[in-house]
Structures are given as C-alpha cells and as structure tokens.
Design a protein around this motif. Structure first.
Motif, mmCIF file in Angstrom:
data_model
loop_
_atom_site.group_PDB
_atom_site.id
_atom_site.type_symbol
_atom_site.label_atom_id
_atom_site.label_comp_id
_atom_site.label_asym_id
_atom_site.label_seq_id
_atom_site.Cartn_x
_atom_site.Cartn_y
_atom_site.Cartn_z
ATOM 1 N N THR A 68 33.830 55.706 29.541
ATOM 2 C CA THR A 68 33.279 55.416 28.208
ATOM 3 C C THR A 68 34.177 54.482 27.412
ATOM 4 O O THR A 68 33.778 53.992 26.355
ATOM 5 N N LEU A 69 35.400 54.242 27.946
ATOM 6 C CA LEU A 69 36.403 53.431 27.244
ATOM 7 C C LEU A 69 36.670 53.978 25.843
ATOM 8 O O LEU A 69 36.863 53.231 24.885
ATOM 9 N N GLN A 70 36.698 55.310 25.770
ATOM 10 C CA GLN A 70 36.954 55.993 24.511
ATOM 11 C C GLN A 70 37.972 57.119 24.752
ATOM 12 O O GLN A 70 38.007 57.707 25.835
ATOM 13 N N PRO A 71 38.786 57.420 23.756
ATOM 14 C CA PRO A 71 39.691 58.574 23.906
ATOM 15 C C PRO A 71 38.898 59.874 23.868
ATOM 16 O O PRO A 71 37.875 59.967 23.173
ATOM 17 N N ASP A 76 49.063 55.666 30.353
ATOM 18 C CA ASP A 76 49.008 54.359 31.011
ATOM 19 C C ASP A 76 48.272 53.378 30.100
ATOM 20 O O ASP A 76 47.397 53.761 29.313
ATOM 21 N N SER A 77 48.640 52.126 30.258
ATOM 22 C CA SER A 77 47.946 51.097 29.487
ATOM 23 C C SER A 77 46.588 50.817 30.125
ATOM 24 O O SER A 77 46.482 50.575 31.330
ATOM 25 N N ASN A 78 45.544 50.864 29.313
ATOM 26 C CA ASN A 78 44.185 50.594 29.798
ATOM 27 C C ASN A 78 43.664 49.256 29.284
ATOM 28 O O ASN A 78 42.457 49.004 29.289
ATOM 29 N N ALA A 79 44.587 48.408 28.850
ATOM 30 C CA ALA A 79 44.171 47.140 28.235
ATOM 31 C C ALA A 79 43.390 46.268 29.210
ATOM 32 O O ALA A 79 42.357 45.673 28.846
ATOM 33 N N LEU A 80 43.855 46.178 30.469
ATOM 34 C CA LEU A 80 43.168 45.307 31.433
ATOM 35 C C LEU A 80 41.793 45.852 31.787
ATOM 36 O O LEU A 80 40.837 45.080 31.974
ATOM 37 N N ALA A 83 39.632 45.044 28.889
ATOM 38 C CA ALA A 83 39.351 43.603 28.855
ATOM 39 C C ALA A 83 38.282 43.229 29.876
ATOM 40 O O ALA A 83 37.384 42.415 29.609
ATOM 41 N N GLY A 84 38.367 43.832 31.081
ATOM 42 C CA GLY A 84 37.363 43.535 32.101
ATOM 43 C C GLY A 84 35.991 44.033 31.711
ATOM 44 O O GLY A 84 34.976 43.379 31.992
ATOM 45 N N SER A 85 35.939 45.180 31.039
ATOM 46 C CA SER A 85 34.637 45.753 30.685
ATOM 47 C C SER A 85 33.934 44.978 29.574
ATOM 48 O O SER A 85 32.709 45.052 29.445
ATOM 49 N N ILE A 86 34.698 44.245 28.796
ATOM 50 C CA ILE A 86 34.064 43.505 27.693
ATOM 51 C C ILE A 86 33.899 42.018 28.016
ATOM 52 O O ILE A 86 33.613 41.216 27.125
ATOM 53 N N GLY A 87 34.128 41.647 29.319
ATOM 54 C CA GLY A 87 33.767 40.304 29.751
ATOM 55 C C GLY A 87 34.870 39.280 29.798
ATOM 56 O O GLY A 87 34.583 38.077 29.828
ATOM 57 N N PHE A 88 36.148 39.702 29.832
ATOM 58 C CA PHE A 88 37.234 38.729 29.972
ATOM 59 C C PHE A 88 37.143 38.044 31.329
ATOM 60 O O PHE A 88 36.644 38.615 32.302
ATOM 61 N N ASP A 89 37.643 36.825 31.390
ATOM 62 C CA ASP A 89 37.652 36.066 32.640
ATOM 63 C C ASP A 89 38.435 36.840 33.696
ATOM 64 O O ASP A 89 39.559 37.272 33.464
ATOM 65 N N ARG A 90 37.824 36.987 34.880
ATOM 66 C CA ARG A 90 38.431 37.779 35.944
ATOM 67 C C ARG A 90 39.740 37.173 36.416
ATOM 68 O O ARG A 90 40.676 37.892 36.763
ATOM 69 N N ILE A 123 42.461 38.188 34.115
ATOM 70 C CA ILE A 123 42.809 39.597 34.314
ATOM 71 C C ILE A 123 43.631 39.775 35.585
ATOM 72 O O ILE A 123 44.611 40.527 35.609
ATOM 73 N N ASP A 124 43.253 39.066 36.673
ATOM 74 C CA ASP A 124 44.001 39.182 37.932
ATOM 75 C C ASP A 124 45.432 38.671 37.770
ATOM 76 O O ASP A 124 46.384 39.272 38.284
ATOM 77 N N ARG A 125 45.586 37.538 37.079
ATOM 78 C CA ARG A 125 46.938 37.006 36.850
ATOM 79 C C ARG A 125 47.757 37.982 36.004
ATOM 80 O O ARG A 125 48.942 38.205 36.257
ATOM 81 N N ALA A 126 47.099 38.566 35.021
ATOM 82 C CA ALA A 126 47.794 39.541 34.176
ATOM 83 C C ALA A 126 48.203 40.767 34.986
ATOM 84 O O ALA A 126 49.298 41.325 34.806
ATOM 85 N N GLN A 127 47.341 41.174 35.924
ATOM 86 C CA GLN A 127 47.645 42.341 36.752
ATOM 87 C C GLN A 127 48.856 42.070 37.638
ATOM 88 O O GLN A 127 49.728 42.938 37.802
ATOM 89 N N LYS A 128 48.939 40.852 38.208
ATOM 90 C CA LYS A 128 50.101 40.500 39.030
ATOM 91 C C LYS A 128 51.381 40.496 38.190
ATOM 92 O O LYS A 128 52.440 40.933 38.642
ATOM 93 N N TRP A 129 51.260 39.972 36.975
ATOM 94 C CA TRP A 129 52.442 39.939 36.097
ATOM 95 C C TRP A 129 52.884 41.358 35.747
ATOM 96 O O TRP A 129 54.072 41.660 35.718
ATOM 97 N N VAL A 130 51.896 42.240 35.522
ATOM 98 C CA VAL A 130 52.218 43.643 35.207
ATOM 99 C C VAL A 130 52.925 44.299 36.379
ATOM 100 O O VAL A 130 53.917 45.027 36.201
#
Length: 203
Positions: A53-56, A67-71, A74-81, A84-91
């Motif tokens: 639900t992306l809700q607490p 855990d951080s659920n930012a990515l 971001a994916g659920s609201i339509g951010f460029d994949r 997100i993948d580059r951000a995941q590698k950086w994380v």
C-alpha cells in the motif's frame, strides 16, 4: 563528514543515557543502531511500512531497524527505471563502504568501552585501597585502646592492692597498740589489787 556527524550523534546519545530516564530519538543514520550492541540501555524500533500500500501500518517493531523504501516508492509512482537501477547500484556500493565504516566505529566504540571499564576498575581498586587503609587504621586504634585499657586496669589493680596492704598494715599497727595498752592496763590492775590487799587490815 558523515562519519563525524555520526560520532557526534553517538556522544549526544551517550550524554542523554546518563541523564534522562527515557528518551525517544529518531534518525536516518542507521549506524546509530549499532550502539545497542555495546550498551543494553539502548534499543531499536521501527515503524512498519507496507510495500503493497506504500503506507505505514503504524505498528512499532521493537528490536528492528527500518529500511529505506524510497526506491520502491519512486518505482511505484513512475520514476525512470534506469535512474532507479543506477540509484540501487550506488546504494549497494554505499552499503559496502558503510559496513567498513560501521566496523571501524564498532571497534572504536569497543575501545572506548574498554577504556571506560578499565578506568572504573582502577577507581574501584583505589576506593578499595582507601577503605582498607581506613579499616586498618581503625583496627589499629581499637587494638591500641584495648592495650591502654588493659594497662590502666593493671595499674588500678596494683594501686588498689597497694592501698589494701597499706590499710592492713595500719590496722595491724592499731591492733598491736591496743593489745599493748591492754597488757599495760592488766599489769596496772594487778598492781592496784596488790596494793589494796596490803592496805586492808587482816580479818
């Protein structure tokens, strides 16, 4: 810079733990959760978050770190994949570096705890030595008092014995004088009777 901030925050929390009965602290610095490993007065908790639900859920999970659920959000609201993948590698890379930093912080924390415990042991040993010194001093004074009491009693006993002997001697002297007077009185009485007999006319 991040490491310095976390060290400062650790010192703040260590300051609070000795002065506050209860403190609730929220932070995005996950490394602070490692303080629980070296001090049981700290505890971790996180607010449960539903990835569906992306809700607490407003449920507190004790003993866990969030855990951080930012990515995911971001994916659920339509951010460029690709972003997100580059951000995941950086994380993932950052998490590896973070693990090394965490080990270093844990080592320093253990060293600080070791030094603190060592200082406490030395302080306890010093206090124990002072207590033993006072104990020995008091015990020595008590033994000295006992010795002085025994000496005083012996002196008093000797003085009383001397006075008794002196009184006995005086009594013997008085008795001797009294007996002497009795003997003298007896002789005088006999002489008086003899004189009276001489002076009386014959019957």
């Amino acid at each position: 810079m991040k490491l310095l901030v976390e060290l400062i925050l650790q010192k703040v929390l260590q300051y609070l733990k000795d002065r506050a009965n209860l403190a609730v602290v929220t932070t995005h610095y996950a490394d602070l959760s490692s303080m629980k490993e070296t001090d049981t007065r700290f505890d971790n908790a996180t607010m449960e978050f539903s990835l569906e639900t992306l809700q607490p859920t407003y449920r507190i999970l004790w003993g866990c770190t969030g855990d951080s659920n930012a990515l995911s959000i971001a994916g659920s609201i339509g951010f460029d994949r690709n972003i997100i993948d580059r951000a995941q590698k950086w994380v993932e890379k950052f998490q590896s570096e973070q693990q090394q930093e965490r080990r270093g912080m844990l080592y320093r924390s253990l060293q600080e705890e070791r030094n603190r415990l060592k200082a406490q042991v030395e302080k306890a040993a010093s206090i124990h030595a002072e207590i033993m010194s006072v104990h020995n001093e008091i015990q020595g004074e008590a033994e000295d008092l006992d010795q002085r009491e025994m000496e005083l009693m012996a002196k008093e006993t000797q003085q009383v014995q001397h006075e008794l002997e002196h009184a006995k001697s005086q009594m013997e002297t008085v008795i001797q004088k009294f007996e002497k007077r009795l003997r003298i009185s007896g002789i005088n009485s006999i002489l008086l009777l003899e004189n009276l007999n001489l002076q009386l006319p014959p019957l």
